[in-house]
Design an enzyme around this catalytic site. Structure first.
Site, PDB file in Angstrom:
ATOM      1  N   GLY A  80     -15.650   2.594   4.046  1.00  0.00           N
ATOM      2  CA  GLY A  80     -14.404   3.328   3.845  1.00  0.00           C
ATOM      3  C   GLY A  80     -13.647   2.947   2.582  1.00  0.00           C
ATOM      4  CD  GLN A  81     -14.670  -0.616  -2.404  1.00  0.00           C
ATOM      5  OE1 GLN A  81     -15.774  -0.960  -1.985  1.00  0.00           O
ATOM      6  NE2 GLN A  81     -14.123  -1.125  -3.494  1.00  0.00           N
ATOM      7  CG  ASP A 116      -2.049   0.976   1.131  1.00  0.00           C
ATOM      8  OD1 ASP A 116      -3.215   0.537   1.044  1.00  0.00           O
ATOM      9  OD2 ASP A 116      -1.787   2.202   1.137  1.00  0.00           O
ATOM     10  CB  ILE A 117       0.754   4.326  -2.083  1.00  0.00           C
ATOM     11  CG1 ILE A 117       1.816   5.246  -2.633  1.00  0.00           C
ATOM     12  CG2 ILE A 117      -0.507   5.087  -1.704  1.00  0.00           C
ATOM     13  CD1 ILE A 117       1.446   5.885  -3.963  1.00  0.00           C
ATOM     14  CG  ASN A 157     -11.697  -0.658   4.200  1.00  0.00           C
ATOM     15  OD1 ASN A 157     -12.047  -1.093   5.292  1.00  0.00           O
ATOM     16  ND2 ASN A 157     -10.533  -0.056   4.000  1.00  0.00           N
ATOM     17  CG  HIS A 175      -8.603  -2.980  -2.337  1.00  0.00           C
ATOM     18  ND1 HIS A 175      -9.556  -2.282  -3.053  1.00  0.00           N
ATOM     19  CD2 HIS A 175      -8.443  -2.321  -1.172  1.00  0.00           C
ATOM     20  CE1 HIS A 175      -9.951  -1.228  -2.345  1.00  0.00           C
ATOM     21  NE2 HIS A 175      -9.305  -1.238  -1.192  1.00  0.00           N
ATOM     22  CG  LEU A 176      -8.755  -9.656   0.534  1.00  0.00           C
ATOM     23  CD1 LEU A 176      -9.554  -9.491  -0.749  1.00  0.00           C
ATOM     24  CD2 LEU A 176      -8.314 -11.104   0.697  1.00  0.00           C
ATOM     25  CG  HIS A 177      -6.567  -2.926   3.120  1.00  0.00           C
ATOM     26  ND1 HIS A 177      -5.807  -1.783   2.912  1.00  0.00           N
ATOM     27  CD2 HIS A 177      -7.796  -2.652   2.613  1.00  0.00           C
ATOM     28  CE1 HIS A 177      -6.559  -0.858   2.311  1.00  0.00           C
ATOM     29  NE2 HIS A 177      -7.766  -1.367   2.118  1.00  0.00           N
TER      30      HIS A 177
HETATM   31  P1  5GP Z   1      -9.533   1.395   0.428  1.00  0.00           P
HETATM   32  O1  5GP Z   1      -9.554   2.709   1.154  1.00  0.00           O
HETATM   33  O2  5GP Z   1     -10.321   1.465  -0.854  1.00  0.00           O
HETATM   34  O3  5GP Z   1      -9.907   0.216   1.284  1.00  0.00           O
HETATM   35  O4  5GP Z   1      -8.015   1.117   0.066  1.00  0.00           O
HETATM   36  C1  5GP Z   1      -7.369   1.696  -1.019  1.00  0.00           C
HETATM   37  C2  5GP Z   1      -5.908   1.707  -0.680  1.00  0.00           C
HETATM   38  O5  5GP Z   1      -5.183   1.968  -1.861  1.00  0.00           O
HETATM   39  C3  5GP Z   1      -5.513   2.784   0.332  1.00  0.00           C
HETATM   40  O6  5GP Z   1      -4.989   2.175   1.506  1.00  0.00           O
HETATM   41  C4  5GP Z   1      -4.467   3.608  -0.416  1.00  0.00           C
HETATM   42  O7  5GP Z   1      -3.392   3.995   0.411  1.00  0.00           O
HETATM   43  C5  5GP Z   1      -4.028   2.681  -1.519  1.00  0.00           C
HETATM   44  N1  5GP Z   1      -3.576   3.347  -2.731  1.00  0.00           N
HETATM   45  C6  5GP Z   1      -4.163   4.413  -3.344  1.00  0.00           C
HETATM   46  N2  5GP Z   1      -3.493   4.738  -4.455  1.00  0.00           N
HETATM   47  C7  5GP Z   1      -2.463   3.853  -4.562  1.00  0.00           C
HETATM   48  C8  5GP Z   1      -1.408   3.697  -5.517  1.00  0.00           C
HETATM   49  O8  5GP Z   1      -1.285   4.408  -6.524  1.00  0.00           O
HETATM   50  N3  5GP Z   1      -0.520   2.687  -5.277  1.00  0.00           N
HETATM   51  C9  5GP Z   1      -0.626   1.872  -4.193  1.00  0.00           C
HETATM   52  N4  5GP Z   1       0.313   0.918  -4.039  1.00  0.00           N
HETATM   53  N5  5GP Z   1      -1.609   2.004  -3.275  1.00  0.00           N
HETATM   54  C10 5GP Z   1      -2.527   2.985  -3.459  1.00  0.00           C
END
Ligand code: 5GP
Ligand code: ZN
Length: 122
Positions: free
Chosen positions: A101-102, A39-40, A95, A108-110
């Site tokens: 909070g998506q 994750d970034i 999420n 995607h799975l964290h």
């Molecule tokens: P969500 O909030 O939808 O559950 O998770 C999306 C995740 O994607 C966030 O934790 C965010 O930091 C990550 N993310 C967003 N943009 C990028 C990117 O360009 N590269 C990577 N590796 N992660 C990203």
């Protein structure tokens, strides 16, 4: 409003662009069905995202036909957790939707680990 079928890859989708290689990510895992990459904006010492190569906008849009894909995502995640030496435990988070909070509308799975996780989550 543009209506996009939930299972059609879109050049507007950030994670489809990562799958395609248009946006770089360090693939710590890859198989026929999914990839895993950091994750970034990591929320734990280990914070990886595991995503299907196929575009599914969220777990809420998964259908019975996706059962095998969902199984392979989960087993890829547990394999990565072993490879990352998360023997003390970890958390898998999916999420879903606005209340969940998506922020990226590609399933995607964290995988979070390397520190103690609190409960309940925020
Ligand atoms: P969500 O909030 O939808 O559950 O998770 C999306 C995740 O994607 C966030 O934790 C965010 O930091 C990550 N993310 C967003 N943009 C990028 C990117 O360009 N590269 C990577 N590796 N992660 C990203
Ligand atoms: Zn996508």
């Amino acid at each position: 409003m543009k209506i996009t079928p939930s299972n059609v890859a879109s050049s507007d989708c950030l994670f489809c662009r990562i799958v395609a290689g248009d946006i770089s990510a360090n693939r710590v895992y890859e198989d026929e069905f999914c990839i895993g990459f950091p994750d970034i904006n990591p929320q734990a010492p280990t914070h990886l995202l595991i995503i299907p190569k196929q575009h599914i906008s969220s777990i809420a849009k998964a259908e019975a036909e996706h059962a095998a894909l969902l199984g392979s995502l989960m087993s890829a995640t547990t394999k990565i957790a072993r490879d990352e030496n998360l023997s003390k435990g970890y958390r898998i988070v999916v999420n879903t939707g606005d209340d969940g909070g998506q922020t990226v509308n590609h399933l995607h799975l964290h995988l979070l680990g390397g520190r103690h996780m609190n409960w309940p989550p925020g």
